[in-house]
Design an enzyme around this catalytic site. Structure first.
Site, short mmCIF file in Angstrom:
data_model
loop_
_atom_site.label_atom_id
_atom_site.label_comp_id
_atom_site.label_asym_id
_atom_site.label_seq_id
_atom_site.Cartn_x
_atom_site.Cartn_y
_atom_site.Cartn_z
N GLN A 116 0.67 -1.19 0.02
CA GLN A 116 0.10 -0.03 -0.13
C GLN A 116 0.74 1.23 -0.20
OE1 GLN A 116 -3.64 -0.49 0.47
NE2 GLN A 116 -3.83 1.20 -0.45
N LYS A 119 1.69 1.81 -3.87
CA LYS A 119 0.61 2.25 -4.18
C LYS A 119 0.10 3.44 -4.16
CE LYS A 119 -2.61 -0.96 -3.93
NZ LYS A 119 -3.79 -1.72 -3.85
N LYS A 131 -2.66 -0.76 6.74
CA LYS A 131 -3.65 -1.47 6.40
C LYS A 131 -4.17 -2.58 7.79
CE LYS A 131 -5.69 -4.16 2.80
NZ LYS A 131 -6.03 -3.51 1.59
N ASP A 171 -11.79 -3.60 2.21
CA ASP A 171 -11.16 -4.69 1.42
C ASP A 171 -12.03 -5.88 1.51
OD1 ASP A 171 -8.20 -5.03 0.20
OD2 ASP A 171 -8.54 -6.64 1.46
N SER A 383 -10.57 6.83 -2.69
CA SER A 383 -10.59 7.15 -1.33
C SER A 383 -9.99 8.55 -1.14
CB SER A 383 -9.74 5.99 -0.64
OG SER A 383 -10.84 4.89 -0.06
P1 NDP Z 1 -14.63 -8.76 -1.60
O1 NDP Z 1 -14.87 -9.11 -0.20
O2 NDP Z 1 -15.85 -7.72 -2.17
O3 NDP Z 1 -14.69 -10.00 -2.77
C1 NDP Z 1 -13.56 -11.07 -2.62
C2 NDP Z 1 -13.71 -11.99 -3.85
O4 NDP Z 1 -12.70 -12.68 -3.94
C3 NDP Z 1 -14.79 -12.76 -3.65
O5 NDP Z 1 -15.33 -13.45 -4.75
C4 NDP Z 1 -14.40 -13.96 -2.80
O6 NDP Z 1 -15.09 -15.01 -3.05
C5 NDP Z 1 -13.13 -13.68 -3.63
N1 NDP Z 1 -12.10 -14.58 -2.56
C6 NDP Z 1 -11.77 -14.12 -1.34
N2 NDP Z 1 -10.78 -14.86 -0.95
C7 NDP Z 1 -10.59 -16.01 -1.58
C8 NDP Z 1 -9.48 -17.05 -1.63
N3 NDP Z 1 -8.92 -17.31 -0.41
N4 NDP Z 1 -9.61 -18.07 -2.72
C9 NDP Z 1 -10.61 -17.85 -3.64
N5 NDP Z 1 -11.40 -16.40 -3.87
C10 NDP Z 1 -11.21 -15.65 -2.76
O7 NDP Z 1 -13.32 -8.07 -1.77
P2 NDP Z 1 -12.60 -6.99 -2.92
O8 NDP Z 1 -13.40 -7.20 -4.12
O9 NDP Z 1 -12.90 -5.68 -2.31
O10 NDP Z 1 -11.15 -7.41 -3.10
C11 NDP Z 1 -10.77 -8.38 -3.95
C12 NDP Z 1 -9.16 -8.06 -3.76
O11 NDP Z 1 -8.88 -6.73 -4.59
C13 NDP Z 1 -8.34 -8.35 -2.77
O12 NDP Z 1 -7.01 -8.60 -3.00
C14 NDP Z 1 -8.23 -6.83 -2.32
O13 NDP Z 1 -7.21 -6.47 -1.44
C15 NDP Z 1 -8.00 -6.13 -3.50
N6 NDP Z 1 -8.36 -4.60 -3.50
C16 NDP Z 1 -9.46 -3.99 -3.29
C17 NDP Z 1 -9.68 -2.77 -3.26
C18 NDP Z 1 -11.24 -2.37 -3.09
O14 NDP Z 1 -11.64 -0.91 -3.11
N7 NDP Z 1 -12.17 -3.02 -2.67
C19 NDP Z 1 -8.72 -1.77 -3.71
C20 NDP Z 1 -7.35 -2.52 -4.10
C21 NDP Z 1 -7.20 -3.94 -4.20
P3 NDP Z 1 -15.99 -15.74 -1.45
O15 NDP Z 1 -17.10 -14.78 -1.31
O16 NDP Z 1 -16.26 -17.18 -1.99
O17 NDP Z 1 -14.88 -15.56 -0.44
#
Ligand code: NDP
Length: 452
Positions: A116, A119, A131, A171, A383
Site C-alpha cells: 500500500q 501504491k 492496512k 477490503d 478514497s
Molecule cells: P470482496 O470481499 O468484495 O470480494 C472478494 C472476492 O474474492 C470474492 O468473490 C471472494 O469469494 C473471492 N475470494 C476471497 N478470498 C478468496 C480465496 N482465498 N480464494 C479464492 N477466492 C477468494 O473483496 P474486494 O473485491 O474488495 O477485494 C478483492 C481483491 O482486491 C483483494 O485482493 C483486495 O485486497 C483487492 N483490492 C480491493 C480494493 C477495493 O477497493 N475493494 C482496492 C484495491 C485492491 P468468496 O465470497 O467465496 O470468499
C-alpha cells in the site's frame, strides 16, 4: 522461488528481513519482489543507502494487534484478533483498507501495508501506507452479529486512527455495511463527525464513484497499457475475471461498457462460464443483494455453467485475464495455461494475485503484465478524493470523480512505464511501479531525517 537481488546491500537486507520474520511468507514475498526491482536504484543512489531508507522502508512504523471480543446471536462470547499496521507516514496519513477474512494474520496484513505504501505514492495523492483487519469471518453471520463485531473492533481501533493520522477503508469482507457500523462506533466514541474512514455511504460523507473505483480504475489502466504498449483496444476482447466481489463486479461493468465480452467470474468455491457474456445484473443480485454464492448464477441464467473449484478458471481461453479475488490465486500452471491460450494481457485487480513464478513466466512470454499496486490503485485514489471532499465539506459529481480517476490511472501507467525505461527495464511494469512508488517515499524519508 529464489529471490535474486542484483545488489549486495539489498541482498543482505533481504536476508535480515527473512531472519527476522521467517514465518511471514506473504510479507517476505512482497519485500523480495520490491527489493529485486530496487537494485538499480540502490546502485545509482548511495545517498538513499547512507540514510538507511531501504532498511527503514521494509519495517513498519507500528504494528498493533488486539483482542476483539463480541457476543453472537446465541449469547456466546466469541474472540477474534484485530490488526492495524501503520507502515509508512512519509508522504501522508496512513491509508489502507481493513480485511475481514479467516486467513488474516500478521504476515498478510504486513504484506498488504507494505504494498500500500508504494501504491499510494503512485497515485500522486498525499497518503501514507497502512492496512488492517481481522480473522473474523463475516460469511454466515447475521447483520446484528456483524454490527456487534464492528463496534468491538472499532472500540480498540479508534485509539490509533484519526482523519489526519490514519484513515482506513474497506477490503475483502469489508463493504458498505461494515464501514457504516465502524463509522457509527467511531463517531459515538469520539463525539466527532470526521472523515476518519473512506468508502462511507453517500448519505454521510461518502464519495460518488468510490464503489466502482477499483474496478473502473483497473480498466482505465488496462486501456492505457494496451494502447501504449500494443496499439490495441479493449473493444471485442474476451475477458476472464476471478472473484465476484467489489473489484470484480465493477471491473466487469466497465469492461462491458468498453465493448469487451466477459465470459467467466468466480468465488472461492468455483467459477461460472457464460459464452454469451456475463449477465452482470444477475451477478449483482446474487452477490450484492442476496450475499449468495456464484453457483446460483448457473441455475438462473440459461446457457451458462458452473464449475466446482476456482483455480481452473485460468484454463479458459481469453485475451485478457483480470485476477480480482485474492493473493497468490494465479500460479505458474495457471500462467502457462493462459500463455498457451494466447493471452495478451494480465492486469491485477487484487493485491499480489500472481505468484512471482507466474508473473515471471507471463513477462518472459511477452504478455503485458500490470502489477496490482499500479493497476488496482483506483480504489485508494478515490478514497483520497473522498478525504479531500470531506475536508472541503463538499461533494463532486460522479462525472467529476470518474474523470479524476481516469487521469490518475493514466498517470500511474506512465509513471511506471517511464521509471522502467529510466532504470534499464523497458516494458517491465513491475519494476517501474516499484521504482516510481519507492522514489517519492524515499525522498520524503530522506528529507525528514531519521525520525522513523
Ligand atoms: P470482496 O470481499 O468484495 O470480494 C472478494 C472476492 O474474492 C470474492 O468473490 C471472494 O469469494 C473471492 N475470494 C476471497 N478470498 C478468496 C480465496 N482465498 N480464494 C479464492 N477466492 C477468494 O473483496 P474486494 O473485491 O474488495 O477485494 C478483492 C481483491 O482486491 C483483494 O485482493 C483486495 O485486497 C483487492 N483490492 C480491493 C480494493 C477495493 O477497493 N475493494 C482496492 C484495491 C485492491 P468468496 O465470497 O467465496 O470468499
Amino acid at each position: 522461488m529464489e529471490v535474486e537481488i542484483k545488489n549486495e546491500y539489498l541482498r543482505q537486507l533481504y536476508q535480515r528481513v527473512e531472519k527476522r520474520d521467517p514465518d511471514q511468507p506473504e510479507f517476505l514475498q512482497a519485500v523480495g519482489e520490491v527489493l529485486q526491482s530496487l537494485a538499480p536504484v540502490a546502485d545509482r543512489r548511495p545517498d538513499l543507502v547512507d540514510c538507511g531508507v531501504f532498511d527503514r522502508i521494509v519495517e513498519p512504523e507500528r504494528l498493533i494487534q488486539f483482542r476483539v471480543p463480541w457476543v453472537d446471536d446465541c449469547g456466546k462470547v466469541q474472540v477474534d484478533r484485530g490488526f492495524r499496521v501503520q507502515f509508512n507516514s512519509a508522504i501522508g496519513p496512513y491509508k489502507g483498507g481493513l480485511r475481514f477474512h479467516p486467513s488474516v494474520n500478521a504476515s498478510i496484513i504486513k504484506f498488504l501495508g507494505f504494498e500500500q505504501t508504494f501504491k499510494n505514492s503512485l497515485t500522486g495523492l498525499p497518503m501514507g501506507g497502512g492496512k488492517g483487519g481481522s480473522d473474523f469471518d463475516p460469511k454466515g453471520k447475521s447483520d446484528a452479529e456483524v454490527m456487534r463485531f464492528c463496534q468491538s473492533f472499532m472500540t480498540e481501533l479508534a485509539k490509533h486512527i484519526g482523519p489526519d493520522t490514519d484513515v482506513p477503508a474497506g477490503d475483502i469482507g469489508v463493504g458498505a455495511r461494515e464501514i457504516g457500523y465502524l463509522f457509527g462506533q467511531y463517531k459515538r466514541l469520539q463525539n466527532c463527525f470526521s472523515g476518519v474512514l473512506t468508502g462511507k455511504g453517500l448519505t454521510y460523507g461518502g464519495s460518488l464513484g468510490r464503489t466502482q473505483a477499483t474496478g473502473y480504475g483497473l480498466l482505465y489502466f488496462l486501456r492505457e497499457m494496451l494502447d501504449a504498449m500494443k496499439g490495441e483496444d479493449i473493444a471485442g476482447k474476451r475477458i476472464v475475471i476471478s472473484g465476484s466481489g467489489n473489484v470484480a463486479i465493477y471491473a466487469c461493468e466497465k469492461a462491458q461498457q468498453l465493448g469487451a465480452k466477459v465470459v467467466a467470474m468466480s468465488d472461492s468455491a468455483g467459477y461460472i462460464y457464460d459464452e454469451h457474456g456475463i449477465d452482470l445484473e444477475a451477478v449483482k443480485q446474487i452477490k450484492e443483494v442476496e450475499r449468495g454464492r456464484i453457483k446460483l448464477y448457473a441455475d438462473r441464467v440459461p446457457g451458462s455453467r458452473y464449475v466446482e473449484g476456482c483455480r481452473n478458471i485460468w484454463t479458459l481461453p481469453c485475451d485478457i485475464a483480470l485476477p480480482c479475488a485474492t493473493q497468490n490465486e494465479l500460479d505458474v500452471d495457471s500462467a502457462k495455461a493462459l500463455i498457451a491460450n494466447g493471452v495478451l494481457a494480465v492486469c491485477e485487480g487484487a493485491n499480489m494475485p500472481s505468484t512471482p513464478e507466474a508473473a515471471q513466466a507471463l513477462q518472459q512470454a511477452g504478455v503485458l503484465f500490470a502489477p496490482g499496486k499500479a493497476s488496482n490503485a483506483g480504489g485508494v485514489s478515490v478514497s483520497g478524493l473522498e478525504m479531500s471532499q470531506n475536508s472541503m465539506r463538499y461533494a463532486w459529481t460522479f462525472e467529476e470523480v470518474d474523470q479524476k480517476l481516469e487521469e490518475i490511472m493514466k498517470g500511474i501507467f506512465h509513471a511506471a512505464y517511464q521509471a522502467a525505461e529510466q532504470y534499464g527495464a523497458p516494458g517491465d511494469l513491475i519494476a517501474g511501479a516499484n521504482i516510481a512508488g519507492f522514489l517519492k517515499v524515499a525522498e520524503s524519508m530522506k528529507a525528514q531525517g531519521i525520525a522513523y
